[in-house]
Each structure stands twice: as C-alpha cells, then as structure tokens.
Design a protein around this motif. Structure first.
Motif, PDB file in Angstrom:
ATOM      1  N   ASP A   2       5.627  -3.751   3.462  1.00 32.12           N
ATOM      2  CA  ASP A   2       4.181  -3.716   3.250  1.00 32.12           C
ATOM      3  C   ASP A   2       3.652  -2.376   2.764  1.00 32.12           C
ATOM      4  O   ASP A   2       2.557  -2.325   2.193  1.00 32.12           O
ATOM      5  N   ALA A   3       4.389  -1.290   3.007  1.00 35.06           N
ATOM      6  CA  ALA A   3       3.802   0.012   2.692  1.00 35.06           C
ATOM      7  C   ALA A   3       4.872   1.075   2.480  1.00 35.06           C
ATOM      8  O   ALA A   3       6.007   0.961   2.958  1.00 35.06           O
ATOM      9  N   LEU A   4       4.490   2.091   1.749  1.00 32.67           N
ATOM     10  CA  LEU A   4       5.268   3.319   1.591  1.00 32.67           C
ATOM     11  C   LEU A   4       4.418   4.463   2.121  1.00 32.67           C
ATOM     12  O   LEU A   4       3.296   4.664   1.663  1.00 32.67           O
ATOM     13  N   THR A   5       4.962   5.212   3.075  1.00 32.87           N
ATOM     14  CA  THR A   5       4.244   6.341   3.659  1.00 32.87           C
ATOM     15  C   THR A   5       4.873   7.640   3.177  1.00 32.87           C
ATOM     16  O   THR A   5       6.092   7.821   3.286  1.00 32.87           O
ATOM     17  N   ILE A   6       4.039   8.527   2.648  1.00 29.77           N
ATOM     18  CA  ILE A   6       4.509   9.813   2.122  1.00 29.77           C
ATOM     19  C   ILE A   6       4.077  10.932   3.068  1.00 29.77           C
ATOM     20  O   ILE A   6       2.899  11.049   3.404  1.00 29.77           O
ATOM     21  N   THR A   7       5.039  11.749   3.472  1.00 28.92           N
ATOM     22  CA  THR A   7       4.763  12.889   4.349  1.00 28.92           C
ATOM     23  C   THR A   7       5.249  14.157   3.666  1.00 28.92           C
ATOM     24  O   THR A   7       6.430  14.260   3.304  1.00 28.92           O
ATOM     25  N   ASN A  44      13.543   0.503   5.637  1.00 27.80           N
ATOM     26  CA  ASN A  44      14.124  -0.427   6.603  1.00 27.80           C
ATOM     27  C   ASN A  44      13.128  -1.546   6.894  1.00 27.80           C
ATOM     28  O   ASN A  44      12.104  -1.669   6.214  1.00 27.80           O
ATOM     29  N   SER A  45      13.440  -2.325   7.909  1.00 29.55           N
ATOM     30  CA  SER A  45      12.599  -3.487   8.209  1.00 29.55           C
ATOM     31  C   SER A  45      11.213  -3.099   8.699  1.00 29.55           C
ATOM     32  O   SER A  45      10.285  -3.913   8.675  1.00 29.55           O
ATOM     33  N   SER A  46      11.050  -1.850   9.142  1.00 27.98           N
ATOM     34  CA  SER A  46       9.746  -1.409   9.640  1.00 27.98           C
ATOM     35  C   SER A  46       8.826  -0.957   8.513  1.00 27.98           C
ATOM     36  O   SER A  46       7.677  -1.376   8.422  1.00 27.98           O
ATOM     37  N   ALA A  47       9.341  -0.094   7.656  1.00 27.90           N
ATOM     38  CA  ALA A  47       8.517   0.465   6.586  1.00 27.90           C
ATOM     39  C   ALA A  47       9.385   1.303   5.666  1.00 27.90           C
ATOM     40  O   ALA A  47      10.584   1.488   5.911  1.00 27.90           O
ATOM     41  N   ALA A  48       8.767   1.818   4.617  1.00 26.16           N
ATOM     42  CA  ALA A  48       9.413   2.788   3.734  1.00 26.16           C
ATOM     43  C   ALA A  48       8.753   4.141   3.969  1.00 26.16           C
ATOM     44  O   ALA A  48       7.524   4.244   3.994  1.00 26.16           O
ATOM     45  N   GLN A  49       9.569   5.165   4.160  1.00 23.07           N
ATOM     46  CA  GLN A  49       9.057   6.504   4.437  1.00 23.07           C
ATOM     47  C   GLN A  49       9.678   7.494   3.471  1.00 23.07           C
ATOM     48  O   GLN A  49      10.901   7.524   3.294  1.00 23.07           O
ATOM     49  N   LEU A  50       8.818   8.304   2.868  1.00 25.81           N
ATOM     50  CA  LEU A  50       9.250   9.378   1.984  1.00 25.81           C
ATOM     51  C   LEU A  50       8.812  10.697   2.622  1.00 25.81           C
ATOM     52  O   LEU A  50       7.618  10.920   2.822  1.00 25.81           O
ATOM     53  N   ILE A  51       9.769  11.559   2.940  1.00 26.76           N
ATOM     54  CA  ILE A  51       9.487  12.824   3.614  1.00 26.76           C
ATOM     55  C   ILE A  51      10.038  13.958   2.760  1.00 26.76           C
ATOM     56  O   ILE A  51      11.206  13.940   2.360  1.00 26.76           O
ATOM     57  N   SER A  52       9.198  14.945   2.486  1.00 26.36           N
ATOM     58  CA  SER A  52       9.625  16.101   1.702  1.00 26.36           C
ATOM     59  C   SER A  52       9.008  17.367   2.274  1.00 26.36           C
ATOM     60  O   SER A  52       7.994  17.318   2.968  1.00 26.36           O
ATOM     61  N   THR A  53       9.629  18.486   1.969  1.00 26.79           N
ATOM     62  CA  THR A  53       9.096  19.768   2.429  1.00 26.79           C
ATOM     63  C   THR A  53       7.871  20.162   1.619  1.00 26.79           C
ATOM     64  O   THR A  53       6.875  20.641   2.156  1.00 26.79           O
ATOM     65  N   SER A  72       0.833  -1.203   0.000  1.00 24.18           N
ATOM     66  CA  SER A  72       0.000   0.000   0.000  1.00 24.18           C
ATOM     67  C   SER A  72       0.868   1.253   0.000  1.00 24.18           C
ATOM     68  O   SER A  72       2.027   1.230   0.432  1.00 24.18           O
ATOM     69  N   ILE A  73       0.289   2.343  -0.481  1.00 29.78           N
ATOM     70  CA  ILE A  73       0.955   3.644  -0.510  1.00 29.78           C
ATOM     71  C   ILE A  73       0.049   4.639   0.201  1.00 29.78           C
ATOM     72  O   ILE A  73      -1.087   4.874  -0.220  1.00 29.78           O
ATOM     73  N   ASP A  74       0.544   5.207   1.283  1.00 28.60           N
ATOM     74  CA  ASP A  74      -0.220   6.150   2.094  1.00 28.60           C
ATOM     75  C   ASP A  74       0.248   7.560   1.771  1.00 28.60           C
ATOM     76  O   ASP A  74       1.366   7.946   2.109  1.00 28.60           O
ATOM     77  N   ALA A  75      -0.589   8.336   1.097  1.00 28.18           N
ATOM     78  CA  ALA A  75      -0.235   9.687   0.667  1.00 28.18           C
ATOM     79  C   ALA A  75      -1.151  10.707   1.330  1.00 28.18           C
ATOM     80  O   ALA A  75      -2.305  10.400   1.654  1.00 28.18           O
ATOM     81  N   PRO A  76      -0.677  11.942   1.550  1.00 30.92           N
ATOM     82  CA  PRO A  76      -1.518  12.975   2.164  1.00 30.92           C
ATOM     83  C   PRO A  76      -2.661  13.380   1.252  1.00 30.92           C
ATOM     84  O   PRO A  76      -2.544  13.345   0.023  1.00 30.92           O
ATOM     85  N   ASP A  77      -3.768  13.776   1.848  1.00 40.59           N
ATOM     86  CA  ASP A  77      -4.928  14.227   1.090  1.00 40.59           C
ATOM     87  C   ASP A  77      -4.759  15.670   0.632  1.00 40.59           C
ATOM     88  O   ASP A  77      -3.995  16.442   1.211  1.00 40.59           O
ATOM     89  N   GLY A  78      -5.482  16.031  -0.403  1.00 35.81           N
ATOM     90  CA  GLY A  78      -5.530  17.422  -0.843  1.00 35.81           C
ATOM     91  C   GLY A  78      -4.419  17.858  -1.765  1.00 35.81           C
ATOM     92  O   GLY A  78      -4.353  19.040  -2.118  1.00 35.81           O
TER      93      GLY A  78
END
Length: 245
Positions: free
Chosen positions: A105-110, A133-142, A50-56
């Motif tokens: 299992d997932a990529l989280t976008i912040t 890493n073993s917990s999750a994938a995280q993508l963080i951007s300004t 799954s890919i969790d992306a911010p709304d809007g």
C-alpha cells in the motif's frame, strides 16, 4: 597452454558462481547487496498506493513527483505474463503462481540527516537501504542523495503483469543495500562537434539519474566551434558555430 589456463578459468567460474546475486531482477547498476525470497508477490494498486516522504527536502519531493509519473506507466516497466512467456520457467526471476499474493500500500522514505540538503559533493553519502515485505516498503538513507537512488531502485523492482493487468513486485521479501563504488560517475556529451536537440539532452539527464550517474561533462565549446547561443552575444554562435560534416 590451454591446459595450463583451464585451472585458472575454472577458479574464476567457481568464484563467480559463489558470488552470484540472489536477486533475479534486472537491477542496474546491480546493488552491493541484494537478497530476496521466493514465496511472496506484492501488488501495487495505482488508485491507493501512497509515498510518504520527509518535508523540507525539495530534491526528494521532485524525485517523488517524477516517480509518481512513471510508477504506473506500463511501458516504463518490464513486462510479465503473456508478454514474456519464456520467463515463466525461469525461477530466478519468476515467482510460481502458488506464491502468496499480498497488497503493497505504501512506500515510506526516511532521511536520517535531513539537514544535509545543500549542494552535492564528491564526499556526499549516497548509500541507501530498501526493504519490501508484507508490511510495507521502506527506503532509508543517510542523506537525500541516497534517497534519490533508492527511488530508482524501487522503480526497477516493479513489473507490469500483462496477463493480470497489475503492477507487482515478485520474489519477496526484498532487502537491498547499496552505495556507489566510485564518487565520480560521469557521462560526456559533446555538442561542440555534434548537434543535439534540447529534448535529447533532457532525456540524457533522465537516463543518467536512472543509472545513478552524478556528473554531466558537457563539452559545449571548442577552439574551432562556438555553437552556444548567448543572448548578449548572438554573433558568437552565428559566426563561430561549426558546420562541417
């Protein structure tokens, strides 16, 4: 003269060796900073990833949809396993079979500044941080613009293992920090002198996105060529399109 140049050449080689990237993937353009491990392999399940992306943020939503359409398409990715047996002994890009295999299992976008969703400018912040890493994938951007480029970097990390029929990221954990060196990164397309079908132009824009380019310089017209068909003035293209060799 050669003897005089040898010390300078050796210095360049030593400098290059010291600054050699730690990541072995075919990342392009290569990020400003990239570190990786050599003990973990992450497997992505097409049925549950799954890919969790911010709304809007419409541009991020469109980029996520584009990523979903390509992420589990075999021909998009580099091939591993039987497809490239010469890579097996290349420790820079191949994790041994004894590496720990984990499920991703997932990529989280912040996006930290989700209010900056207007038109992109040359001063827009395009940086991003990508952690896997073993917990999750995280993508963080300004801003959302950095998120778009981070998604392309994530896609490049994924490889298809033909021998095990699975999609995976090898060499974890992974940490990528990147920002473009130049605010203006353009490509010139000249259809005033060379006809290009619409499909080719669309593919060119897609390739620009994958290579983190941000400006399309479209040379549509010239003093001797008017190939642009306008609905209100069709005679301009009919009389002015250049048809030379």
């Amino acid at each position: 003269l050669l003897l005089l140049l040898l010390p300078a050449l050796q210095l360049l080689l030593d400098t290059g060796a010291a600054a050699a990237p730690e990541c072995g993937w075919a990342l392009w353009p290569f990020p400003a900073s990239c570190t990786a491990g050599q003990t973990e392999k992450y497997v992505l399940d097409p049925a549950s990833f799954s890919i969790d992306a911010p709304d809007g943020l419409s541009d991020v939503a469109a980029a996520v949809a584009r990523l979903r359409s390509r992420l589990f398409t075999k021909f998009v990715h580099r091939q591993r396993g039987n497809a490239e047996p010469h890579l097996i002994n290349n420790s820079a890009i191949w994790v041994p079979t004894w590496a720990t295999q984990l499920s991703l299992d997932a990529l989280t976008i912040t996006v930290l500044n989700s209010e900056d969703a207007g038109r992109k400018t040359l001063s827009s912040d395009e940086s991003f941080n990508l952690f896997v890493n073993s917990s999750a994938a995280q993508l963080i951007s300004t801003t959302q613009w950095g998120a778009l480029y981070g998604l392309e970097a994530f896609l490049q990390l994924v490889a298809y293992n033909s021998s095990q029929d699975q999609f995976e990221i090898v060499g974890g954990p992974v940490q990528i920090r990147d920002a473009p060196r130049f605010p203006w990164r353009s490509l010139l397309v000249d259809t005033a002198n060379h006809f290009l079908p619409v499909a080719v132009l669309q593919d060119t824009i897609e390739a620009m996105a994958r290579n983190r380019l941000n400006v399309l310089h479209w040379h549509v017209l010239d003093s001797y060529s008017f190939p642009l068909a306008l609905e209100r003035r069709p005679e301009l293209a009919q009389a002015g399109a250049w048809s030379g060799p």
